[in-house]
Each structure stands twice: as structure tokens, then as C-alpha cells.
Design a protein around this motif. Structure first.
Motif, short mmCIF file in Angstrom:
data_model
loop_
_atom_site.label_atom_id
_atom_site.label_comp_id
_atom_site.label_asym_id
_atom_site.label_seq_id
_atom_site.Cartn_x
_atom_site.Cartn_y
_atom_site.Cartn_z
N UNK A 1 0.28 -1.31 -0.11
CA UNK A 1 0.12 -0.35 -0.04
C UNK A 1 1.05 1.04 -0.10
N UNK A 2 0.30 2.36 -0.68
CA UNK A 2 0.96 3.47 -0.92
C UNK A 2 0.97 4.40 0.44
N UNK A 3 2.19 5.02 1.08
CA UNK A 3 2.48 5.34 1.93
C UNK A 3 1.26 7.23 1.02
N UNK A 4 0.58 7.51 2.44
CA UNK A 4 -0.34 8.90 2.05
C UNK A 4 0.08 9.95 3.55
N UNK A 5 -0.02 11.22 2.77
CA UNK A 5 0.17 12.39 4.09
C UNK A 5 -1.22 13.19 3.78
N UNK A 6 -1.16 13.44 4.70
CA UNK A 6 -2.47 13.82 5.04
C UNK A 6 -2.05 14.93 6.74
N UNK A 7 -3.05 16.10 6.34
CA UNK A 7 -3.14 16.72 7.59
C UNK A 7 -4.09 15.98 8.97
N UNK A 8 -2.96 16.10 10.27
CA UNK A 8 -3.15 15.21 11.22
C UNK A 8 -5.17 15.73 11.88
N UNK A 9 -5.30 14.80 12.38
CA UNK A 9 -6.25 14.89 12.89
C UNK A 9 -6.90 14.18 14.62
N UNK A 59 0.39 19.18 12.30
CA UNK A 59 0.51 18.38 12.02
C UNK A 59 0.32 17.40 10.67
N UNK A 60 1.52 17.20 10.01
CA UNK A 60 0.93 16.28 8.79
C UNK A 60 1.33 15.34 9.47
N UNK A 61 0.62 13.68 8.98
CA UNK A 61 0.91 12.51 9.73
C UNK A 61 1.09 11.96 7.79
N UNK A 62 2.19 10.58 8.55
CA UNK A 62 1.97 9.49 6.96
C UNK A 62 1.22 8.19 7.42
N UNK A 63 0.67 8.18 6.24
CA UNK A 63 -0.08 7.08 7.13
C UNK A 63 -0.23 6.06 6.34
N UNK A 64 -0.10 4.48 6.37
CA UNK A 64 0.26 3.28 5.70
C UNK A 64 -0.70 2.13 6.26
N UNK A 65 -1.33 1.73 5.24
CA UNK A 65 -2.02 1.08 5.45
C UNK A 65 -3.30 0.68 7.43
N UNK A 67 -2.39 2.74 9.33
CA UNK A 67 -1.27 3.26 10.10
C UNK A 67 -0.61 4.30 10.57
N UNK A 68 -0.31 5.40 11.67
CA UNK A 68 0.29 6.31 11.11
C UNK A 68 1.55 6.23 11.36
N UNK A 69 2.51 6.00 10.58
CA UNK A 69 3.80 6.11 11.06
C UNK A 69 4.57 6.67 10.70
N UNK A 137 13.26 4.88 4.24
CA UNK A 137 12.62 6.08 2.97
C UNK A 137 11.65 6.50 3.48
N UNK A 138 10.53 6.50 5.07
CA UNK A 138 10.50 7.36 4.84
C UNK A 138 10.30 8.16 5.37
N UNK A 139 11.21 8.40 6.58
CA UNK A 139 11.55 9.90 6.71
C UNK A 139 11.41 11.21 5.33
N UNK A 140 12.69 10.46 4.65
CA UNK A 140 12.93 11.04 3.43
C UNK A 140 11.50 11.88 2.74
#
Length: 201
Positions: A1-9, A59-65, A67-69, A137-140
């Protein structure tokens, strides 16, 4: 599944706050850990409150499957005064008027080491990646996402601070175009020197 960035909630607090805390546990503990309340406890309350540099809207979060990673923030130095006033309010609410005093004093001491950014600078902070997913590569991608936001907002300079005891993070930032401008010497117990890094946007 692709990593998706979205505004935090607000619902992200349970997963995002530990990532924010992981970006600087020694510094957070120095300021916010007090009898009866951990640094993560304060960050959790401030995240849900929504105001200032610790609030979820920043904040922004990166979500994968599902889950916030990853989590992080980027903001203008023009918000320094507003952030300080909001943090003061949050500290008073969490600790009460007596215990809030040493928290605020330690916050001022820490600001000599990790200083508020210049007004026209897009400052990256609270950059955290889930422990089991570091080195993938998530931090990048998190930093690149935040830099894109800063560029779109018209900023010309991005900046961040990194602990001298975190060479892996510094190496990542250098690969992404950041350079050390200044090393600030720490006199605070348990906190290493910090390096202020910048790059053009």
C-alpha cells in the motif's frame, strides 16, 4: 500500500504523539516531565487541544495501511509569539499555576539551545518515524512533503535543528540539501549540543 500524507486529526493522537515525542525525547522530558505528568502526557493534551506548535492542525501524518507511521510539522517563524502564548496557556492548564513555573523556565532555557526560527523561515520540527519502519525512506518522504508545502507557501529558506547525538538524522538532512549553519553548545543536563541547519527552497 502507498504511503499517504494528510493533515493530522485529533483521532491520530494515540499514534502520532509517540512519533512527535521520539523526535526529541531528552528535550521534551527536560521541559515537560513532572511528577504526575509525562512529557508524552502533555504533548497528547496539547495535540488534541489543537493550538500552537503542538496542536494537531499544525501537523501532518504519513499513513500506511491505515496506520500512522510518520509525523511532523512545518511552520513560519512569524508564528513564534502566538506559539509561545498558546504553549503557556496549555502548560497552565496541564500543570496548574505553581507547577507551570518550572516548566516555563525550563522551556526558556531550552530556547537558548533550540531557538525560535527567524520570521521568514519555514521551520521543520517534530519529525518522527515509527521505530520498526526507519531506514525505509519514510523520513525522506516526510521531509520532502513538508519542504513542498513550504515552497508552495512562498518561503525561500527552510531550517531545522538536529541533536549532535543523532548523526543518522543529520546525514539524512544533508542528503536532502541542508547544511549546518551553527552548532549551539548545551549546558543543560542530559541534552546534547544541537546543530541548526538550513537549505534554500
Amino acid at each position: 500500500m502507498p504511503l499517504k500524507f494528510r493533515p493530522a486529526e485529533p483521532r491520530d493522537a494515540e499514534q502520532a504523539v509517540p512519533l512527535i515525542y521520539s523526535s526529541g525525547p531528552a528535550a521534551f522530558d527536560y521541559v515537560f516531565r513532572r511528577a504526575g505528568l509525562s512529557a508524552e502526557g502533555f504533548l497528547h493534551a496539547a495535540f488534541i487541544d489543537g493550538g500552537g506548535m503542538f496542536g494537531y492542525p499544525r501537523h501532518w501524518v504519513g499513513e500506511l495501511g491505515g496506520k500512522v507511521v510518520a509525523a511532523g510539522t512545518g511552520y513560519s517563524g512569524e508564528l513564534n509569539l502566538r506559539n509561545t502564548l498558546t504553549a503557556s496557556r496549555q502548560i497552565l492548564l496541564c500543570y496548574g499555576p505553581v507547577s507551570a513555573v518550572p516548566v516555563m523556565l525550563n522551556g526558556l532555557r531550552l530556547e537558548k539551545l533550540i531557538q525560535p526560527p527567524p520570521k521568514k523561515t519555514f521551520y521543520l520540527a517534530h519529525l518522527g518515524v515509527a521505530e520498526g519502519m526507519r531506514g525505509e525512506g519514510i523520513g525522506t518522504r516526510l521531509v520532502e512533503h513538508l519542504l513542498k508545502l513550504g515552497r508552495s507557501a512562498g518561503f525561500r529558506i527552510a531550517a531545522l535543528d538536529v541533536s549532535a547525538k543523532n548523526p543518522q538524522a543529520q546525514a539524512l538532512y544533508e542528503r536532502l540539501g541542508f547544511s549546518v549553519v551553527e552548532e549551539r553548545i548545551s549546558t543543560l543536563p542530559g541534552i546534547a549540543n544541537h546543530r541548526y541547519m538550513t537549505r534554500p527552497l
